[in-house]
Write a protein that holds these residues in place. Structure first.
Motif, PDB file in Angstrom:
ATOM      1  N   SER A 376       0.836  -1.204   0.000  1.00 47.98           N
ATOM      2  CA  SER A 376       0.000   0.000   0.000  1.00 47.98           C
ATOM      3  C   SER A 376       0.871   1.254   0.000  1.00 47.98           C
ATOM      4  N   ILE A 377       0.439   2.244  -0.749  1.00 49.50           N
ATOM      5  CA  ILE A 377       1.200   3.493  -0.848  1.00 49.50           C
ATOM      6  C   ILE A 377       0.746   4.475   0.227  1.00 49.50           C
ATOM      7  N   THR A 378      -0.554   4.493   0.467  1.00 48.66           N
ATOM      8  CA  THR A 378      -1.088   5.501   1.388  1.00 48.66           C
ATOM      9  C   THR A 378      -1.288   4.922   2.788  1.00 48.66           C
ATOM     10  N   GLY A 379      -1.078   3.636   2.944  1.00 50.66           N
ATOM     11  CA  GLY A 379      -1.366   3.016   4.230  1.00 50.66           C
ATOM     12  C   GLY A 379      -2.786   2.493   4.285  1.00 50.66           C
ATOM     13  N   TYR A 380      -3.560   2.775   3.239  1.00 48.40           N
ATOM     14  CA  TYR A 380      -4.928   2.252   3.193  1.00 48.40           C
ATOM     15  C   TYR A 380      -4.872   0.766   2.881  1.00 48.40           C
ATOM     16  N   SER A 381      -5.518  -0.053   3.722  1.00 46.51           N
ATOM     17  CA  SER A 381      -5.340  -1.491   3.559  1.00 46.51           C
ATOM     18  C   SER A 381      -6.606  -2.209   3.090  1.00 46.51           C
ATOM     19  N   PHE A 438     -18.895   4.497   0.428  1.00 39.58           N
ATOM     20  CA  PHE A 438     -18.366   5.404  -0.590  1.00 39.58           C
ATOM     21  C   PHE A 438     -16.949   5.865  -0.234  1.00 39.58           C
ATOM     22  N   LEU A 439     -16.698   6.033   1.053  1.00 39.95           N
ATOM     23  CA  LEU A 439     -15.345   6.402   1.488  1.00 39.95           C
ATOM     24  C   LEU A 439     -14.377   5.270   1.130  1.00 39.95           C
ATOM     25  N   ASP A 440     -14.790   4.052   1.430  1.00 41.53           N
ATOM     26  CA  ASP A 440     -13.930   2.909   1.131  1.00 41.53           C
ATOM     27  C   ASP A 440     -13.688   2.777  -0.372  1.00 41.53           C
ATOM     28  N   ALA A 441     -14.746   2.995  -1.140  1.00 37.89           N
ATOM     29  CA  ALA A 441     -14.592   2.903  -2.599  1.00 37.89           C
ATOM     30  C   ALA A 441     -13.580   3.938  -3.078  1.00 37.89           C
ATOM     31  N   ALA A 442     -13.738   5.171  -2.610  1.00 37.89           N
ATOM     32  CA  ALA A 442     -12.862   6.251  -3.080  1.00 37.89           C
ATOM     33  C   ALA A 442     -11.413   5.998  -2.660  1.00 37.89           C
ATOM     34  N   CYS A 443     -11.215   5.486  -1.459  1.00 34.63           N
ATOM     35  CA  CYS A 443      -9.851   5.195  -0.999  1.00 34.63           C
ATOM     36  C   CYS A 443      -9.241   4.064  -1.824  1.00 34.63           C
ATOM     37  N   GLY A 444     -10.039   3.031  -2.082  1.00 32.15           N
ATOM     38  CA  GLY A 444      -9.541   1.903  -2.869  1.00 32.15           C
ATOM     39  C   GLY A 444      -9.233   2.303  -4.309  1.00 32.15           C
ATOM     40  N   LEU A 445     -10.027   3.211  -4.847  1.00 32.31           N
ATOM     41  CA  LEU A 445      -9.777   3.711  -6.206  1.00 32.31           C
ATOM     42  C   LEU A 445      -8.494   4.537  -6.234  1.00 32.31           C
ATOM     43  N   ALA A 484      -7.954  13.654 -10.205  1.00 34.40           N
ATOM     44  CA  ALA A 484      -7.735  12.729  -9.089  1.00 34.40           C
ATOM     45  C   ALA A 484      -7.214  13.463  -7.857  1.00 34.40           C
ATOM     46  N   ALA A 485      -6.336  14.439  -8.059  1.00 37.26           N
ATOM     47  CA  ALA A 485      -5.744  15.156  -6.919  1.00 37.26           C
ATOM     48  C   ALA A 485      -6.818  15.870  -6.098  1.00 37.26           C
ATOM     49  N   ASN A 486      -7.837  16.397  -6.779  1.00 36.22           N
ATOM     50  CA  ASN A 486      -8.934  17.042  -6.048  1.00 36.22           C
ATOM     51  C   ASN A 486      -9.685  16.028  -5.192  1.00 36.22           C
ATOM     52  N   GLY A 487      -9.920  14.856  -5.777  1.00 40.80           N
ATOM     53  CA  GLY A 487     -10.606  13.812  -5.023  1.00 40.80           C
ATOM     54  C   GLY A 487      -9.798  13.390  -3.804  1.00 40.80           C
ATOM     55  N   MET A 488      -8.498  13.235  -3.995  1.00 39.14           N
ATOM     56  CA  MET A 488      -7.630  12.801  -2.884  1.00 39.14           C
ATOM     57  C   MET A 488      -7.612  13.834  -1.767  1.00 39.14           C
ATOM     58  N   MET A 489      -7.668  15.100  -2.137  1.00 41.08           N
ATOM     59  CA  MET A 489      -7.644  16.136  -1.109  1.00 41.08           C
ATOM     60  C   MET A 489      -8.950  16.121  -0.303  1.00 41.08           C
ATOM     61  N   ILE A 490     -10.060  15.880  -0.979  1.00 43.53           N
ATOM     62  CA  ILE A 490     -11.333  15.749  -0.266  1.00 43.53           C
ATOM     63  C   ILE A 490     -11.247  14.554   0.683  1.00 43.53           C
ATOM     64  N   LEU A 491     -10.663  13.473   0.192  1.00 48.47           N
ATOM     65  CA  LEU A 491     -10.548  12.278   1.031  1.00 48.47           C
ATOM     66  C   LEU A 491      -9.659  12.520   2.240  1.00 48.47           C
ATOM     67  N   SER A 492      -8.606  13.308   2.057  1.00 43.81           N
ATOM     68  CA  SER A 492      -7.737  13.558   3.209  1.00 43.81           C
ATOM     69  C   SER A 492      -8.522  14.295   4.295  1.00 43.81           C
ATOM     70  N   GLU A 493      -9.420  15.180   3.881  1.00 51.42           N
ATOM     71  CA  GLU A 493     -10.259  15.881   4.878  1.00 51.42           C
ATOM     72  C   GLU A 493     -11.256  14.911   5.514  1.00 51.42           C
ATOM     73  N   ALA A 494     -11.818  14.047   4.671  1.00 47.51           N
ATOM     74  CA  ALA A 494     -12.784  13.074   5.192  1.00 47.51           C
ATOM     75  C   ALA A 494     -12.115  12.156   6.209  1.00 47.51           C
ATOM     76  N   LEU A 495     -10.894  11.771   5.930  1.00 50.64           N
ATOM     77  CA  LEU A 495     -10.188  10.838   6.815  1.00 50.64           C
ATOM     78  C   LEU A 495      -9.787  11.513   8.128  1.00 50.64           C
ATOM     79  N   ASN A 506      -1.204  10.933   4.539  1.00 44.34           N
ATOM     80  CA  ASN A 506      -0.631  10.324   3.337  1.00 44.34           C
ATOM     81  C   ASN A 506      -1.424  10.686   2.081  1.00 44.34           C
ATOM     82  N   PHE A 507      -2.737  10.778   2.222  1.00 41.61           N
ATOM     83  CA  PHE A 507      -3.560  11.182   1.074  1.00 41.61           C
ATOM     84  C   PHE A 507      -3.244  12.623   0.682  1.00 41.61           C
TER      85      PHE A 507
END
Ligand SMILES: *[C@@H]1O[C@H](CO)[C@@H](O)[C@H](O)[C@H]1NC(C)=O
Ligand SMILES: *[C@@H]1O[C@H](CO)[C@@H](O)[C@H](O)[C@H]1NC(C)=O
Ligand SMILES: *[C@@H]1O[C@H](CO)[C@@H](O)[C@H](O)[C@H]1NC(C)=O
Length: 599
Positions: A376-381, A438-445, A484-495, A506-507
């Motif tokens: 894993s790159i981001t630590g998401y398992s 949806f969070l899990d889907a976005a992280c896995g993607l 993708a970078a915009n999505g990842m930044m939203i995810l970092s806030e969600a996490l 990491n996100f």
């Protein structure tokens, strides 16, 4: 079946709401029934008031199977007991009749006119907050040290997102291409990297799905000037900027009623949402709501999905029957935000339910579980996913008839931009719904995207699995990383909100590194700047002149190496060029950094 009638919510001339709730044993899924009696009050739309009450504006929306709430709203223009009673009787009769009918969705964009009346802006005339008295006014000599500390080291690479070059390029196109095109009938789409049009935006008919992005980019500049003054290092004349934004956005309002495209979110949201949020222009909010209802007309309930395309007709595929097919593409995930946003304003949960259902359906129709051999790159398992571009869903049963690609390399390949749409779309969907799936889907993607992008986060290939046809000229798609970078930044806030701080960080780092990779690999070396002498700079309504930093070296786009469509069977195959949405999402990323205080 029995009814509960709740008292009128308000007196005329504002709208009167009766809530009629149907309780158990309703043998149809659910219905959302709204009758407008005389719709001259509130935001009643003119079409319905012409044809009288209980006209076609009675919208019957098929809600999710879980909901069994039916509402009857009666609008009137003056207090009239008997007319209310009459409407109620008519309404109930209609509902009762409908239980015996097969109920079909009837959500026209026209219904949107009335929906916004549920959103009230209440002026805060009596604030309960006590007056704040400032006892300690800072002494003048202290003020200097409170101002921005400009000697703070800045991230030089990311500063390129706010360089004069960015605004100068957008400004040049905005002024130049409005000439003989005002109101615009054509919008910037791509910037060729070779040929006779090299370096200059090609404009495309206004009805094409990309029309909203250029106005959206202009509004992104306006947001910087308004919310983060000083972020660009030089002032822009805001009045002129707003005028340019409005001129480019004007035709988008009329498009809000379009029901022939699922891309209506891409068309109206980038510009009109900021117009509403930054300037309070209610017309823009209304257009957004109208557009959401237009998109909702494309929802095919039995398939649990919004129809993306009516048909596919390209060199190697032809799917034309709408009765037999519901063609859903991965990009559609990024049009759901429109439905959620409009739903939040109108309080019409049908819109959000449609969006949620569509997002759920696509988890099955478009995501492919991948086995993660690599670390894993981001630590998401959790599980990781790739995507296919197109699925053909049976409109009657919801069965998946076929998966294929239209813009990617192959059915089983991963089209880079498609993966990016999915990351952003699921990140946004999670933020609205807070449904963990949806969070899990976005992280896995995201994990999958980063693994395929590889170390260094260079500019992505147009399709992660496409063979390189010409090693001299590989085909890239920079827009995939912007999105993708915009999505990842939203995810970092969600996490962060979810308490997963290490993965969140990491996100965030990955998102920034992906953008840095883009700036290194695809930022056009041809730069532009404003020609203004110091005294004029920042005056309120200048027409600004722009020049190339290196005379004669022009490139209208900010990024190069985008690819609109490189599919071999495409009606038009065009690759390696500037791309209006690659630039839009890059600028959006800059604003995200500002919002998060990261720059
Ligand atoms: C401004 O930032 C620099 C670099 O971080 C620091 O050395 C300096 O003390 C700061 N100045 C003030 C007034 O905070
Ligand atoms: C992007 O396009 C430019 C101009 O054609 C090219 O020189 C450069 O190598 C491309 N970037 C990447 C990462 O391929
Ligand atoms: C700026 O706008 C104002 C109001 O529209 C106008 O009166 C003035 O002449 C304009 N100035 C310039 C330099 O165009």
């Amino acid at each position: 079946m029995w009814w509960w009638i709740l008292a009128p919510a308000a007196n005329c001339p504002t709208r009167v709401n009766f809530s009629v709730i149907t309780l158990p044993s309703v043998n149809f899924a659910a219905l959302n029934f709204e009758a407008y009696y005389g719709s001259r009050c509130g935001f009643g739309n003119k079409k319905s008031s012409k044809t009288g009450y209980l006209n076609h504006d009675i919208g019957i929306g098929l809600l999710s199977p879980v909901s069994s709430l039916a509402r009857l709203c009666i609008a009137c223009d003056r207090i009239n007991f008997f007319s209310n009673v009459l409407s109620l009787i008519l309404g109930i009769t209609a509902i009762t009749t409908m239980t015996e009918l097969q109920i079909h969705r009837n959500y026209g964009p026209l219904a949107a006119g009335n929906k916004l009346s549920q959103f009230h802006e209440v002026p805060s005339t009596h604030s309960t907050a006590s007056t704040v008295s400032i006892s300690q006014v800072p002494k003048a000599e202290d003020v200097a040290s409170i101002l921005l500390n400009t000697s703070q080291p800045k991230d030089g690479e990311l500063q390129q997102l706010f360089a004069e070059n960015i605004a100068a390029k957008l400004w040049r196109v905005a002024q130049r291409d409005l000439k003989d095109n005002d109101p615009p009938t054509a919008y910037p789409e791509i910037v060729p990297q070779e040929g006779s049009q090299q370096g200059r935006y090609e404009l495309r008919e206004a009805s094409f799905w990309t029309c909203g992005f250029f106005p959206g980019s202009l509004y992104t500049l306006l947001e910087r000037e308004t919310r983060y003054p000083g972020s660009q290092g030089y002032p822009l004349p805001r009045k002129t900027l707003l005028a340019l934004c409005r001129a480019w956005a004007e035709p988008l309002h009329a498009m809000a009623t379009r029901t022939d495209t699922h891309d209506i979110g891409f068309i109206v949201e980038p510009a009109l949402r900021l117009d509403w949020e930054l300037t309070g222009n209610r017309r823009s909010l209304q257009s957004i709501v109208t557009a959401a209802y237009s998109l909702a007309t494309r929802y095919v309930a039995p398939s649990g999905a919004i129809r993306s395309w009516d048909l596919i007709r390209k060199k190697d595929v032809s799917i034309i029957s709408m009765e037999e097919n519901n063609i859903v593409i991965i990009d559609s995930l990024c049009n759901l935000d429109l439905l959620f946003y409009a739903s939040a304003y109108t309080k019409d949960t049908t819109l959000a339910t449609i969006a949620r259902t569509h997002a759920h359906t696509m988890l099955t129709s478009h995501l492919r579980l991948e086995s993660g051999i690599a670390a894993s790159i981001t630590g998401y398992s959790g599980p990781i996913y790739s995507t296919c571009h197109v699925a053909n869903i049976d409109p009657k049963t919801g069965a998946i008839k076929q998966r294929l690609t239209a813009q990617g390399y192959a059915t089983d390949s991963t089209w880079a931009r498609g993966q990016a749409w999915a990351i952003l779309g699921y990140a946004q969907t999670y933020m609205w719904t807070k449904e963990r799936i949806f969070l899990d889907a976005a992280c896995g993607l995201t994990e999958y995207f980063l693994r395929r992008l590889g170390p260094g986060y260079n500019v992505p290939p147009w399709d992660f699995d496409a063979p390189v046809e010409n090693p001299e000229k590989p085909v890239f798609d920079s827009s995939a990383s912007s999105i993708a970078a915009n999505g990842m930044m939203i995810l970092s806030e969600a996490l962060v909100a979810d308490g997963q701080l290490a993965i969140a960080e990491n996100f965030r780092i990955a998102a920034i590194d992906v953008v840095k990779g883009l700036l290194r690999g695809a930022l056009a070396e041809e730069k532009a700047r404003f020609v203004v002498d110091g005294s004029q700079k920042g005056s309120e309504n200048d027409t600004l002149e722009i020049e190339d930093v290196l005379a004669g070296s022009t490139f209208d786009g900010i990024l190069k190496n985008g690819t609109a469509n490189n599919n071999v069977g495409a009606n038009r195959r065009y690759a390696n060029h500037g791309l209006v949405y690659g630039d839009y999402y890059l600028l959006q990323f800059g604003n995200r950094l500002l919002r998060m205080g990261l720059i």
